[in-house]
Design a protein around this motif. Sequence first.
Motif, PDB file in Angstrom:
ATOM      1  N   LEU A 296      -6.629   6.011 -15.989  1.00  0.00           N
ATOM      2  CA  LEU A 296      -6.794   4.419 -16.156  1.00  0.00           C
ATOM      3  C   LEU A 296      -5.012   4.037 -16.231  1.00  0.00           C
ATOM      4  N   VAL A 297      -4.628   3.215 -15.223  1.00  0.00           N
ATOM      5  CA  VAL A 297      -3.343   2.653 -15.182  1.00  0.00           C
ATOM      6  C   VAL A 297      -3.102   1.271 -15.569  1.00  0.00           C
ATOM      7  N   ASP A 298      -2.110   0.934 -16.312  1.00  0.00           N
ATOM      8  CA  ASP A 298      -1.745  -0.568 -16.470  1.00  0.00           C
ATOM      9  C   ASP A 298      -0.187  -0.629 -16.593  1.00  0.00           C
ATOM     10  N   LEU A 299       0.412  -0.679 -15.269  1.00  0.00           N
ATOM     11  CA  LEU A 299       1.797  -0.641 -15.291  1.00  0.00           C
ATOM     12  C   LEU A 299       2.346  -1.681 -14.216  1.00  0.00           C
ATOM     13  N   PRO A 300       2.971  -2.839 -14.808  1.00  0.00           N
ATOM     14  CA  PRO A 300       3.317  -3.633 -13.879  1.00  0.00           C
ATOM     15  C   PRO A 300       4.517  -3.513 -12.918  1.00  0.00           C
ATOM     16  N   ASP A 301       5.457  -2.275 -13.378  1.00  0.00           N
ATOM     17  CA  ASP A 301       6.573  -2.198 -12.946  1.00  0.00           C
ATOM     18  C   ASP A 301       6.498  -0.928 -11.793  1.00  0.00           C
ATOM     19  N   VAL A 302       5.453  -0.588 -11.363  1.00  0.00           N
ATOM     20  CA  VAL A 302       5.535   0.336 -10.476  1.00  0.00           C
ATOM     21  C   VAL A 302       5.649  -0.104  -8.837  1.00  0.00           C
ATOM     22  N   GLY A 303       6.430   0.595  -8.279  1.00  0.00           N
ATOM     23  CA  GLY A 303       6.990   0.149  -6.923  1.00  0.00           C
ATOM     24  C   GLY A 303       6.093   0.718  -6.041  1.00  0.00           C
ATOM     25  N   THR A 304       6.092   0.440  -4.676  1.00  0.00           N
ATOM     26  CA  THR A 304       5.361   1.079  -3.727  1.00  0.00           C
ATOM     27  C   THR A 304       5.269   2.460  -3.513  1.00  0.00           C
ATOM     28  N   ALA A 305       6.577   2.850  -3.532  1.00  0.00           N
ATOM     29  CA  ALA A 305       7.037   4.403  -3.421  1.00  0.00           C
ATOM     30  C   ALA A 305       6.356   5.133  -4.442  1.00  0.00           C
ATOM     31  N   GLN A 306       6.511   4.616  -5.550  1.00  0.00           N
ATOM     32  CA  GLN A 306       6.213   5.454  -6.600  1.00  0.00           C
ATOM     33  C   GLN A 306       4.658   5.467  -6.706  1.00  0.00           C
ATOM     34  N   TRP A 307       4.016   4.373  -6.388  1.00  0.00           N
ATOM     35  CA  TRP A 307       2.428   4.439  -6.357  1.00  0.00           C
ATOM     36  C   TRP A 307       1.930   5.326  -5.403  1.00  0.00           C
ATOM     37  N   ARG A 308       2.715   5.496  -4.264  1.00  0.00           N
ATOM     38  CA  ARG A 308       2.366   6.292  -3.111  1.00  0.00           C
ATOM     39  C   ARG A 308       2.382   7.815  -3.567  1.00  0.00           C
ATOM     40  N   MET A 309       3.495   8.178  -4.251  1.00  0.00           N
ATOM     41  CA  MET A 309       3.753   9.532  -4.765  1.00  0.00           C
ATOM     42  C   MET A 309       2.747   9.727  -5.666  1.00  0.00           C
ATOM     43  N   PHE A 310       2.533   9.064  -6.712  1.00  0.00           N
ATOM     44  CA  PHE A 310       1.190   9.062  -7.598  1.00  0.00           C
ATOM     45  C   PHE A 310      -0.277   9.229  -7.036  1.00  0.00           C
ATOM     46  N   LEU A 311      -0.437   8.447  -5.732  1.00  0.00           N
ATOM     47  CA  LEU A 311      -1.554   8.782  -5.143  1.00  0.00           C
ATOM     48  C   LEU A 311      -1.680   9.910  -4.400  1.00  0.00           C
TER      49      LEU A 311
ATOM     50  N   GLU B  50      -0.015  12.836  -5.310  1.00  0.00           N
ATOM     51  CA  GLU B  50      -0.303  13.866  -6.328  1.00  0.00           C
ATOM     52  C   GLU B  50      -1.502  13.935  -6.872  1.00  0.00           C
ATOM     53  N   CYS B  51      -2.455  12.650  -7.040  1.00  0.00           N
ATOM     54  CA  CYS B  51      -4.069  12.617  -7.313  1.00  0.00           C
ATOM     55  C   CYS B  51      -4.529  13.571  -6.106  1.00  0.00           C
ATOM     56  N   ARG B  52      -4.092  13.044  -5.282  1.00  0.00           N
ATOM     57  CA  ARG B  52      -5.042  13.772  -3.893  1.00  0.00           C
ATOM     58  C   ARG B  52      -4.925  15.524  -4.120  1.00  0.00           C
ATOM     59  N   ALA B  53      -3.612  15.973  -4.382  1.00  0.00           N
ATOM     60  CA  ALA B  53      -3.324  17.171  -4.756  1.00  0.00           C
ATOM     61  C   ALA B  53      -3.755  17.946  -5.775  1.00  0.00           C
ATOM     62  N   SER B  54      -4.399  17.179  -6.678  1.00  0.00           N
ATOM     63  CA  SER B  54      -4.708  17.489  -8.263  1.00  0.00           C
ATOM     64  C   SER B  54      -6.378  17.427  -8.463  1.00  0.00           C
ATOM     65  N   GLY B  55      -6.899  17.453  -7.323  1.00  0.00           N
ATOM     66  CA  GLY B  55      -8.402  17.209  -7.304  1.00  0.00           C
ATOM     67  C   GLY B  55      -9.022  15.912  -7.149  1.00  0.00           C
ATOM     68  N   ASP B  56      -8.284  14.805  -6.934  1.00  0.00           N
ATOM     69  CA  ASP B  56      -8.567  13.534  -6.454  1.00  0.00           C
ATOM     70  C   ASP B  56      -9.665  13.177  -7.945  1.00  0.00           C
ATOM     71  N   PRO B  57      -8.717  12.582  -8.743  1.00  0.00           N
ATOM     72  CA  PRO B  57      -9.207  12.191  -9.931  1.00  0.00           C
ATOM     73  C   PRO B  57      -9.717  10.612  -9.798  1.00  0.00           C
ATOM     74  N   ILE B  58     -10.487   9.935 -10.550  1.00  0.00           N
ATOM     75  CA  ILE B  58     -11.008   8.741 -10.177  1.00  0.00           C
ATOM     76  C   ILE B  58      -9.767   7.887 -10.781  1.00  0.00           C
ATOM     77  N   VAL B  59      -9.392   6.695  -9.913  1.00  0.00           N
ATOM     78  CA  VAL B  59      -8.244   6.076 -10.581  1.00  0.00           C
ATOM     79  C   VAL B  59      -8.598   4.559 -10.741  1.00  0.00           C
ATOM     80  N   ILE B  60      -8.453   4.190 -11.800  1.00  0.00           N
ATOM     81  CA  ILE B  60      -8.562   2.753 -12.081  1.00  0.00           C
ATOM     82  C   ILE B  60      -7.232   2.118 -12.349  1.00  0.00           C
ATOM     83  N   SER B  61      -6.752   1.141 -11.700  1.00  0.00           N
ATOM     84  CA  SER B  61      -5.693   0.405 -12.014  1.00  0.00           C
ATOM     85  C   SER B  61      -5.709  -1.019 -12.156  1.00  0.00           C
ATOM     86  N   HIS B  62      -4.700  -1.376 -13.086  1.00  0.00           N
ATOM     87  CA  HIS B  62      -4.472  -2.601 -13.313  1.00  0.00           C
ATOM     88  C   HIS B  62      -2.874  -3.022 -13.103  1.00  0.00           C
TER      89      HIS B  62
END
Length: 91
Positions: A58-73, A75-87
């Motif tokens: 569960l993510v609520d971060l207004p300051d996430v840039g596109t590159a950082q968001w892509r890196m996060f996603l 990492e999610c893919r490499a870590s077993g694809d958790p469900i991501v709910i973002s605001h």
Amino acid sequence: MGNSAGLDSIHVLVVDHERTRLARNCAWLIAEGWNVSARAGSEQLASAVRELRPDVVLVDLPDVGTAQWRMFLDECRASGDPIVISHAQVA
């Protein structure tokens, strides 16, 4: 307490820039029977997913840039694809 049947086996990572809301949301999830971890900033996002391997993020971060968001996603893919709910507003 709500229906907690099996919820303790589901690991939820809560990431929020506002510490008061982070604490409140985590307390509520724990009271409902969820297995919860918390992080307070975007700089911890990808590493937390890599280290904790949550089932749900569960993510609520207004300051996430596109590159950082892509890196996060990625990492999610490499870590077993958790469900991501973002605001978040992606800059």
